[in-house]
Enzyme design. Structure first.
Site, PDB file in Angstrom:
ATOM      1  N   LYS A 279       3.235 -78.749  71.969  1.00  0.00           N
ATOM      2  CA  LYS A 279       4.613 -78.772  71.474  1.00  0.00           C
ATOM      3  C   LYS A 279       4.612 -78.771  69.936  1.00  0.00           C
ATOM      4  O   LYS A 279       3.653 -79.224  69.320  1.00  0.00           O
ATOM      5  CB  LYS A 279       5.371 -79.985  72.035  1.00  0.00           C
ATOM      6  CG  LYS A 279       4.781 -81.344  71.625  1.00  0.00           C
ATOM      7  CD  LYS A 279       5.244 -81.760  70.240  1.00  0.00           C
ATOM      8  CE  LYS A 279       4.304 -82.746  69.611  1.00  0.00           C
ATOM      9  NZ  LYS A 279       4.505 -82.843  68.152  1.00  0.00           N
TER      10      LYS A 279
ATOM     11  N   ASP B  50       7.356 -81.883  64.260  1.00  0.00           N
ATOM     12  CA  ASP B  50       6.328 -82.741  64.860  1.00  0.00           C
ATOM     13  C   ASP B  50       6.932 -83.866  65.690  1.00  0.00           C
ATOM     14  O   ASP B  50       6.579 -84.038  66.854  1.00  0.00           O
ATOM     15  CB  ASP B  50       5.425 -83.330  63.781  1.00  0.00           C
ATOM     16  CG  ASP B  50       4.232 -84.038  64.388  1.00  0.00           C
ATOM     17  OD1 ASP B  50       3.396 -83.362  65.014  1.00  0.00           O
ATOM     18  OD2 ASP B  50       4.141 -85.276  64.257  1.00  0.00           O
TER      19      ASP B  50
ATOM     20  N   THR C 148       5.670 -91.850  74.101  1.00  0.00           N
ATOM     21  CA  THR C 148       4.200 -91.884  74.105  1.00  0.00           C
ATOM     22  C   THR C 148       3.646 -93.139  74.776  1.00  0.00           C
ATOM     23  O   THR C 148       2.798 -93.831  74.209  1.00  0.00           O
ATOM     24  CB  THR C 148       3.660 -91.788  72.671  1.00  0.00           C
ATOM     25  OG1 THR C 148       4.222 -92.848  71.874  1.00  0.00           O
ATOM     26  CG2 THR C 148       3.996 -90.450  72.038  1.00  0.00           C
TER      27      THR C 148
END
Length: 331
Positions: A101, A181, A259
């Site tokens: 990604k 990001d 995450t």
């Protein structure tokens, strides 16, 4: 009589990124669905180290890897600015593709890859691991059950501390910057939970004075149903990875949204008028779940075009943020 197990999908890797080394390849090598065949990178020495570390071949360059007949699928783990180039070369070589990604640097790159995958009948996936974690399906169930009532606002943040000065994510020429990001995570979460038709109502970006690279930002979205979304992201903060859906009956917060480690037991907090419920869910390895789904898609001819549509929608929002953001240069 038990049916024979399916042959593992044979994977080639283009790029020797930290994400590949720390997360993706260690997971691939312990999954029965996958056989790691070869790796190629910009530096032959680093590719050779990866090959020794993970027990596969090292190719002299990515073109040679794509010519291998024993590679079914390719994981593209290059800098963002090179994602489209190598993903499309892999698709043209007849390989299924998992691209790190974000899928590209803008919506045009996303559309181009999705169209090529559809034309070739190949599986294309974007490595947004969090979408495969069961905690988000549970959120959608709670929303459907009316636990928050009618949603009015959505708030999400994905922020990390400053990176080493030589980190590739500070290189604008290779698709660096906080928006591509970490900013794509809250944008993708908004698309996932609020549905299509989101629009950027306003945005600000803190940018590096020397070259305009975005270091952090905030975005306000509107949805067709009237939900307002407030998103924050950046390279300038203590770590945060969370989102909240807030309605007229309650508020639902995911405390480790994007995450979570594979051993982490997710905590969902539901706050209502006179009570708070803390739901602890089973741990799940979101990367292994993504890789298992990608292997299945490769065997069955692609599937799940909805997620590719969401990839394009997310990059449409990225483009809109770039067009409309007020930029604040910082030293």
């Amino acid at each position: 009589m038990t049916a024979p197990a399916a042959r593992p999908m044979r994977l080639g890797v283009i790029g020797t990124s930290s994400m590949a080394e720390r997360r993706v390849l260690p997971t691939v090598t312990r999954m029965p669905e996958w056989e790691l065949v070869a790796v190629a990178g910009r530096a032959a020495k680093k590719a050779a180290r990866f090959a020794e570390q993970f027990g596969c071949a090292a190719e002299e360059d990515a073109g040679a890897l794509l010519e291998r007949t024993d590679v079914d699928a390719v994981y593209v783990s290059t800098p963002t600015g090179l994602h489209r180039h190598w993903a499309e070369r892999a698709l043209r070589a007849g390989k299924h593709v998992l691209v790190e990604k974000p899928i590209g640097v803008d919506a045009a790159e996303a559309r181009s890859q999705c169209a090529l995958a559809a034309e070739r009948g190949l599986a294309l996936r974007e490595n947004f691991m969090f979408l495969h974690h069961p905690q988000h399906a549970r959120v959608r169930e709670l929303m459907a059950d009316g636990r928050v009532g009618r949603p009015a606002s959505f708030r999400a943040a994905f922020c990390i501390p400053p990176l080493p000065q030589d980190d590739i994510r500070y290189d604008a020429r290779l698709g660096g910057g906080a928006l591509l990001d970490v900013g794509v995570y809250p944008l993708r979460a908004a698309v996932h939970l609020l549905g299509p038709g989101l629009e950027v109502a306003g945005a600000t970006l803190r940018t590096r004075a020397s070259d305009g690279l975005d270091l952090s930002g905030q975005v306000l979205l509107t949805s067709p149903s009237g939900v307002l979304a407030e998103l924050a992201f950046g390279f300038e903060h203590a770590y945060a990875s969370t989102y909240t859906v807030w309605g007229d009956r309650g508020r639902l917060t995911v405390t480790r949204a994007f995450t979570p480690p594979a051993t982490h037991q997710p905590l969902l907090v539901v706050e209502e008028q006179d009570r708070e419920e803390r739901l602890v869910l089973p741990a799940a390895d979101q990367l292994a779940l993504l890789l298992a789904e990608f292997a299945h898609a490769g065997r069955s001819g692609g599937g799940d075009t909805r997620r590719l549509m969401d990839s394009v929608a997310t990059m449409d929002l990225v483009d809109a943020v770039r067009r409309t953001a007020r930029r604040m240069p910082v030293c």
